[in-house]
Design a protein around this motif. Structure first.
Motif, PDB file in Angstrom:
ATOM      1  N   PHE A  34       0.836  -1.195   0.000  1.00  0.00           N
ATOM      2  CA  PHE A  34       0.000   0.000   0.000  1.00  0.00           C
ATOM      3  C   PHE A  34       0.874   1.249   0.000  1.00  0.00           C
ATOM      4  O   PHE A  34       1.921   1.279   0.636  1.00  0.00           O
ATOM      5  CB  PHE A  34      -0.898   0.010   1.241  1.00  0.00           C
ATOM      6  N   TYR A  36       0.870   5.342   0.834  1.00  0.00           N
ATOM      7  CA  TYR A  36       0.202   6.437   1.527  1.00  0.00           C
ATOM      8  C   TYR A  36       0.984   7.730   1.269  1.00  0.00           C
ATOM      9  O   TYR A  36       2.180   7.719   0.982  1.00  0.00           O
ATOM     10  CB  TYR A  36       0.169   6.202   3.044  1.00  0.00           C
ATOM     11  N   GLN A  38       1.449  11.665   3.148  1.00  0.00           N
ATOM     12  CA  GLN A  38       1.191  12.415   4.373  1.00  0.00           C
ATOM     13  C   GLN A  38       1.741  13.821   4.237  1.00  0.00           C
ATOM     14  O   GLN A  38       2.946  14.019   4.087  1.00  0.00           O
ATOM     15  CB  GLN A  38       1.814  11.705   5.580  1.00  0.00           C
ATOM     16  N   GLN A  42      -0.795  16.379   9.082  1.00  0.00           N
ATOM     17  CA  GLN A  42      -1.981  15.624   8.691  1.00  0.00           C
ATOM     18  C   GLN A  42      -1.757  14.131   8.854  1.00  0.00           C
ATOM     19  O   GLN A  42      -0.636  13.676   9.082  1.00  0.00           O
ATOM     20  CB  GLN A  42      -2.367  15.955   7.248  1.00  0.00           C
ATOM     21  N   SER A  43      -2.833  13.400   8.725  1.00  0.00           N
ATOM     22  CA  SER A  43      -2.761  11.943   8.851  1.00  0.00           C
ATOM     23  C   SER A  43      -2.320  11.313   7.534  1.00  0.00           C
ATOM     24  O   SER A  43      -2.181  11.988   6.516  1.00  0.00           O
ATOM     25  CB  SER A  43      -4.135  11.407   9.249  1.00  0.00           C
ATOM     26  N   LEU A  44      -2.098  10.019   7.579  1.00  0.00           N
ATOM     27  CA  LEU A  44      -1.742   9.303   6.359  1.00  0.00           C
ATOM     28  C   LEU A  44      -2.986   9.150   5.493  1.00  0.00           C
ATOM     29  O   LEU A  44      -4.061   8.810   5.971  1.00  0.00           O
ATOM     30  CB  LEU A  44      -1.195   7.910   6.687  1.00  0.00           C
ATOM     31  N   LEU A  46      -4.390   7.122   2.163  1.00  0.00           N
ATOM     32  CA  LEU A  46      -4.145   6.022   1.237  1.00  0.00           C
ATOM     33  C   LEU A  46      -4.233   6.519  -0.196  1.00  0.00           C
ATOM     34  O   LEU A  46      -5.208   7.160  -0.587  1.00  0.00           O
ATOM     35  CB  LEU A  46      -5.166   4.904   1.470  1.00  0.00           C
ATOM     36  N   PHE A  91       5.385  13.455   2.202  1.00  0.00           N
ATOM     37  CA  PHE A  91       6.029  12.283   2.809  1.00  0.00           C
ATOM     38  C   PHE A  91       5.276  11.056   2.304  1.00  0.00           C
ATOM     39  O   PHE A  91       4.074  10.928   2.533  1.00  0.00           O
ATOM     40  CB  PHE A  91       5.944  12.418   4.335  1.00  0.00           C
ATOM     41  N   ILE A  93       4.744   7.022   2.203  1.00  0.00           N
ATOM     42  CA  ILE A  93       4.965   5.859   3.059  1.00  0.00           C
ATOM     43  C   ILE A  93       4.348   4.624   2.415  1.00  0.00           C
ATOM     44  O   ILE A  93       3.198   4.678   1.946  1.00  0.00           O
ATOM     45  CB  ILE A  93       4.342   6.062   4.457  1.00  0.00           C
ATOM     46  N   PHE A 106       4.937  -0.979   8.148  1.00  0.00           N
ATOM     47  CA  PHE A 106       5.144   0.259   7.416  1.00  0.00           C
ATOM     48  C   PHE A 106       6.624   0.519   7.187  1.00  0.00           C
ATOM     49  O   PHE A 106       7.470   0.201   8.021  1.00  0.00           O
ATOM     50  CB  PHE A 106       4.532   1.434   8.182  1.00  0.00           C
ATOM     51  N   GLY A 109       9.328   5.675   5.232  1.00  0.00           N
ATOM     52  CA  GLY A 109       8.877   6.867   4.526  1.00  0.00           C
ATOM     53  C   GLY A 109       9.944   7.485   3.645  1.00  0.00           C
ATOM     54  O   GLY A 109      11.146   7.285   3.858  1.00  0.00           O
TER      55      GLY A 109
ATOM     56  N   GLN B  42       8.692   9.805  10.246  1.00  0.00           N
ATOM     57  CA  GLN B  42       8.918   8.365  10.308  1.00  0.00           C
ATOM     58  C   GLN B  42       7.624   7.631   9.952  1.00  0.00           C
ATOM     59  O   GLN B  42       6.538   8.186  10.061  1.00  0.00           O
ATOM     60  CB  GLN B  42       9.374   7.924  11.703  1.00  0.00           C
ATOM     61  N   GLY B  43       7.749   6.376   9.535  1.00  0.00           N
ATOM     62  CA  GLY B  43       6.574   5.576   9.291  1.00  0.00           C
ATOM     63  C   GLY B  43       5.920   5.143  10.586  1.00  0.00           C
ATOM     64  O   GLY B  43       6.575   5.126  11.639  1.00  0.00           O
ATOM     65  N   PRO B  44       4.651   4.812  10.550  1.00  0.00           N
ATOM     66  CA  PRO B  44       3.966   4.338  11.766  1.00  0.00           C
ATOM     67  C   PRO B  44       4.596   3.061  12.296  1.00  0.00           C
ATOM     68  O   PRO B  44       5.043   2.204  11.531  1.00  0.00           O
ATOM     69  CB  PRO B  44       2.535   4.085  11.277  1.00  0.00           C
ATOM     70  N   TYR B  87      -2.376   6.389  16.533  1.00  0.00           N
ATOM     71  CA  TYR B  87      -3.504   6.103  15.659  1.00  0.00           C
ATOM     72  C   TYR B  87      -4.186   4.804  16.075  1.00  0.00           C
ATOM     73  O   TYR B  87      -3.528   3.793  16.319  1.00  0.00           O
ATOM     74  CB  TYR B  87      -3.044   5.953  14.202  1.00  0.00           C
ATOM     75  N   ILE B 101      -7.093   2.229   7.027  1.00  0.00           N
ATOM     76  CA  ILE B 101      -7.429   3.623   6.782  1.00  0.00           C
ATOM     77  C   ILE B 101      -7.203   4.405   8.073  1.00  0.00           C
ATOM     78  O   ILE B 101      -7.752   4.066   9.121  1.00  0.00           O
ATOM     79  CB  ILE B 101      -8.894   3.768   6.328  1.00  0.00           C
ATOM     80  N   PHE B 102      -6.400   5.444   7.969  1.00  0.00           N
ATOM     81  CA  PHE B 102      -6.032   6.218   9.136  1.00  0.00           C
ATOM     82  C   PHE B 102      -7.012   7.349   9.391  1.00  0.00           C
ATOM     83  O   PHE B 102      -7.432   8.040   8.468  1.00  0.00           O
ATOM     84  CB  PHE B 102      -4.631   6.807   8.956  1.00  0.00           C
ATOM     85  N   GLY B 103      -7.349   7.528  10.660  1.00  0.00           N
ATOM     86  CA  GLY B 103      -8.080   8.706  11.085  1.00  0.00           C
ATOM     87  C   GLY B 103      -7.086   9.796  11.438  1.00  0.00           C
ATOM     88  O   GLY B 103      -5.914   9.748  11.045  1.00  0.00           O
ATOM     89  N   LYS B 104      -7.549  10.758  12.201  1.00  0.00           N
ATOM     90  CA  LYS B 104      -6.704  11.919  12.505  1.00  0.00           C
ATOM     91  C   LYS B 104      -5.654  11.640  13.570  1.00  0.00           C
ATOM     92  O   LYS B 104      -4.654  12.333  13.664  1.00  0.00           O
ATOM     93  CB  LYS B 104      -7.574  13.095  12.933  1.00  0.00           C
TER      94      LYS B 104
END
Lengths: 115, 112
Positions: A34, A36, A38, A42-44, A46, A91, A93, A106, A109, B42-44, B87, B101-104
């Motif tokens: 996947f 993403y 960012q 803000q959030s990631l 898709l 960014f 990811i 993940f 990035g 960085q990545g999650p 998250y 799917i990521f939220g805030k």
């Protein structure tokens, strides 16, 4: 745990050029990866789902001709940003899910800056 | 995919226990609850995952009530290095081709 790598970790390019970002699963196989994006604070979000050996599935609003995805093997997916513009600076990811597990791994990035 | 709702931000001090609650009213039977931590640029990073009741690992605990419509991530004795975005995500593990799917997320700020 499983490791996902990305290359490069950061890249600066000029407007109008293309940039390729690699995503690799180092110790597991992933038929699906996947991508993403960012933006700061803000959030990631898709962008697309990359399927090995077939065409990627893009989310609504993501231009498939601009963000080319290739998933040629079970451990490598690439994202090419074509004709990059400053608004593509972000960014990026990638992630992959191990077929036998429940976890989505993940990458670290890639920071893209388009000047 | 179920949507999640979390507090936008939380503040804490070093050594305190932090509990972050996430609401997921429309969680499906096959959905697991997973928490990730993300530092800037960085990545999650995976923290913990659970389906019901309580799960504990070396860094956190996850509490899930019987109706599974919410979950609480508990971080014991936080330190400055726990300052990050957290998250909460729900998704089916039966579908390897389905993205999370990521939220805030919740921005946790730990002070000394």
């Amino acid at each position: 745990g499983a490791v996902v790598s990305q290359h490069p970790s950061w890249v600066i390019c000029k407007s109008g050029t293309s940039v390729k970002i690699e995503c690799r699963s180092l110790d597991f196989q992933a038929t699906t990866m996947f991508w993403y994006r960012q933006f700061p604070k803000q959030s990631l979000m898709l962008m697309a789902t990359s399927n090995e050996g077939s065409k990627a599935t893009y989310e609504q609003g993501v231009e498939k001709d601009k963000f080319l995805i290739n998933h040629a093997s079970l451990t490598l997916s690439t994202l090419t940003v074509t004709s990059a513009h400053p608004e593509d600076s972000s960014f990026y990811i990638c992630s992959a899910r191990d077929l036998g597990g429940n976890e989505q791994y993940f990458g670290p990035g890639t920071r893209l800056t388009v000047t | 995919l179920a949507k999640t709702t979390q507090p936008i931000s939380m503040d804490s001090y070093e050594g305190q226990e932090v509990n972050i609650t996430c609401s997921h009213n429309n969680i499906a039977t096959n959905d697991y609850i997973t928490w990730y931590q993300q530092f800037p640029s960085q990545g999650p990073r995976f923290i913990i995952q659970g389906y019901k009741t309580k799960v504990t690992n070396e860094v956190a605990s996850l509490f899930i009530p019987a109706d599974r419509k919410s979950s609480t991530l508990s971080l014991p004795r936080v330190s400055l290095s726990d300052t990050a975005v957290y998250y909460c995500l729900v998704g089916s593990t039966n579908q390897a081709g389905t993205a999370l799917i990521f939220g805030k997320g919740t921005t946790l700020s730990v002070s000394s």
